[in-house]
Design an enzyme around this catalytic site. Sequence first.
Site, PDB file in Angstrom:
ATOM      1  N   ASP A 112      11.921   5.175  -5.694  1.00 29.42           N
ATOM      2  CA  ASP A 112      10.773   4.428  -5.668  1.00 29.42           C
ATOM      3  C   ASP A 112      10.204   3.739  -4.400  1.00 29.42           C
ATOM      4  OD1 ASP A 112       8.735   2.760  -6.969  1.00 29.42           O
ATOM      5  OD2 ASP A 112       9.883   1.141  -7.517  1.00 29.42           O
ATOM      6  N   HIS A 116       5.887   3.629  -7.773  1.00 23.24           N
ATOM      7  CA  HIS A 116       5.409   3.151  -9.058  1.00 23.24           C
ATOM      8  C   HIS A 116       3.912   2.442  -8.981  1.00 23.24           C
ATOM      9  CE1 HIS A 116       7.145  -0.913  -8.246  1.00 23.24           C
ATOM     10  NE2 HIS A 116       5.928  -1.371  -9.400  1.00 23.24           N
ATOM     11  N   SER A 155       5.125  -6.022  -6.280  1.00 28.42           N
ATOM     12  CA  SER A 155       5.534  -4.768  -6.141  1.00 28.42           C
ATOM     13  C   SER A 155       5.223  -4.011  -4.873  1.00 28.42           C
ATOM     14  CB  SER A 155       5.097  -4.079  -7.246  1.00 28.42           C
ATOM     15  OG  SER A 155       5.653  -4.147  -8.595  1.00 28.42           O
ATOM     16  N   GLY A 156       6.061  -3.378  -4.526  1.00 26.86           N
ATOM     17  CA  GLY A 156       5.853  -2.630  -3.099  1.00 26.86           C
ATOM     18  C   GLY A 156       5.899  -3.514  -1.713  1.00 26.86           C
ATOM     19  N   GLY A 211       2.581  -8.233  -9.202  1.00 24.55           N
ATOM     20  CA  GLY A 211       1.747  -8.530  -8.010  1.00 24.55           C
ATOM     21  C   GLY A 211       2.487  -8.580  -6.987  1.00 24.55           C
TER      22      GLY A 211
END
Length: 849
Positions: A703, A655, A799-800, A797
């Site tokens: 994701d 995402h 994410s990932g 912030g």
Amino acid sequence: MQNFKVCGYGFFSVLLVFDLRSLLLLFVIIFAYFLCCCKSHIYLSMAKVIYFEVATVDSKLAKPLNHRRPKRKTKLRKKYRKKFNPWNFQNVAALSIVLVVFFVISMWTLLWYFVCNSVVFFAALFRIANVEFIPEYRQKESREFASMAQNIEVVVNNVYRKSAVSKMYKHSVLSDLSSNNDGGILVYIWMIFVVPKAKKQYACEDCVGVILKDSIQTSLVNRTSVGYLYDLPVDFDSIVVNGNFILRKDYFMVIGFKCSNDLYAEQQGVNIYLSATASSGKTNCHIKLFALPGFLIHLSIESIDIEANDCVEDALIVYDSLMPIRSKVLYKICEPFNSSTMSFVSTGNVMYLSFKASLGKKGFTGNFAAIPQERNNILATQNALDYEGYIKSPYFPSFYPPKCNCTWGFRTPRTNLGIALKFYNYELKEKGLKGCDHGWWKINEKMYCGSYVDYQTIFYIASSKSEIEFQCSSKLSDPAFKAQYASYNINKPCPGDHFLCSTGLCIEISQRCNGVDDCNDESDEVFCSTPLKVCDSSNYQHPYFACNGIRDCEDGADEMNCTMVVPCTNITYKCKNNMCIRKRNAKCDGVSDCLDNSDESNCGCGSKSQGKSRIVGGANADDAEWPWQVSLHFSGTLYCGASVISKEWLLSAAHCFGTEKLSDPRPWLAYLGMRVQGNPKFFSEIRRIVVHEYYNSRSFDYDIALLQLKNTWPKSLSSVIQPICIPSIIQSVQSGDKCWVTGWGKKSEGDSESPSILQEAEVEIVSQTVCRMRYGPLSSRMICAGVASGKKDACRGDSGGPLSCPEKSGGKWFLIGIVSWGVGCGRPNLPGVYTRVSKFASWIQNYVV
């Protein structure tokens, strides 16, 4: 919208944007040059006039009227001819001044156009109704095409020269005309603007499109979408204005060698060969494909030799139009494919191919043909329980186009029999408030959305009479799907000794709550009671306890015989020699369990300094404490996190790259070995972004994304940059296991600024049963972690970024999860939801060697 600077743009573009002011300036310069260079001749002419007047007066006073004095006149001419010298000092000085002035004014003009302004091209497409397409419109040299082009260009010029952007608008150029299978003709036109940098926002793509649409007064007589744009009947819904396309100079000129062609399929079903190759230099090929009016184009790409780099340098882009319009992209081929062929179908009778390649010998081969449009399918079932036949996506096995539909009808002989559809890589879910990304279905007046998955599903229609309608809804062409259909007993979908999964599959009742995801969505493993420990080595131990690296029985019976070779199942560890063992967490645990030692190969990962034993509710991390942590910056701004998994690959969340802008690797930078923002030990540009092909932006399923670095970090930084271990597909973590989430995200849900120092927080794995009670249905590719109080969590912030968990034996750290989504940040009883990395071990291995 595409801006063009003077560098690399060329004289052709200067001519395109020269307006009346530039022409007037050029005229003044030429006149001044002429005046300076010819001043001697002017002096001579003036002297002749003066002499003529003096001579006339003298003759009236002293001579007869017809008396002439030729000798004197001749001497004067010779005198001035003798004095004329174009290379004397004054003439050379004057010419030099003119040249300097000409150069200065020319540079000022160029700077005004290309520094203070941007030359912007827009591609527009619309349909003219009530106009019949004639073959002469294919020939741009014909009078018919020229007449239509003049009429359309005048109309578009009138629209924009009377609009709010009239001072920026220059002119329009008709590119092509094509037939439309629904009637009328399609118009492809370029519009050129010169936009001051200060007014760039007024020439946006939407702004330019609105002007064209607002100019149409919708007819009140026929109450259709066709209105009149001056004297042109234009279909309002057909208008597309787009500014994100290949450089127009590439559209007209090919660098290296000529590679532009128009190809025609004049007969139905006859394949026409096409190819593009380059031996050296950069290549840009532009191929327009035409089929018979009323037919579609079937394109097959048999082979392609390009370098995988996210379509930045090498790409084959297929457009559903005759111009490179972004919203008309059917598909982008950015890397060589493994299948024997890829095929696509247009929505009309035209198609446009743009092939670009960097240095090297590259190219593609394929063919295309004219095919008829497919009609609806009406089917009926017999009184049988076995699967009887198939329903398929339009134009199967080709990718189906964005605009298509199919209708199927089913009837069973008895009212207690319904219809079962068994999909192989596709599933149907009830449609919510959001739209459908990969096709919407209408089944007996109920709406469903389709999405791609990597397992089988069965959809049941509890009615003896069914009407099924499928509508394509993707922005791009989608992969083909098919489903077997059969009748089933509505009252008893599965046999008595079977369990009905949420995926529609029927599994044996003994597989329920056995610790194995047999349903592919974990519906058989949720809401299960805690299994009993069987501490007798002679009996079968429950997979929850057996060979998981934890000694649950006092005598260690649950961890005995774990390295013996056993038949391979979905809960056994597979060695590289294709032999399987029961030990689930065998990978990189410091013990050689496989006979070929493959479980301990490539284990230079997951090592870190101890740091402190203690994002939302986090604390400052120590330097080099999380050596696999990566900070991803988009256009200079912190956007997401990632994890180092090899020398050149990172792992992050899909995402983070979910839009066309974000999926471009060029604006991204990866910072490695960094604790404080702005102080990295190493950074690299991103070469390639690989988003999982089944990523669902609605549900955040699949994701996950891989990022390839342009540069690899040096060995000298091994103490501060290390990859984290990727778990095997069967590696397990238990509810309550301690893990760590790290990142530079917000410290709380309401924070406006992110911390500069890397934050760390310890969280616990939450069981799928508890997590589904909080969030409802979850994908089996998701895992939850947090604390009941909600005081420790990931936030915006992060994410990932990684969810890092230590292995109980061996001390290695594994990437168990990727920060994906959640409700708010740090809310009680709402844990964070992470992508379960073990589900993607095989997918990662396909790219990372």
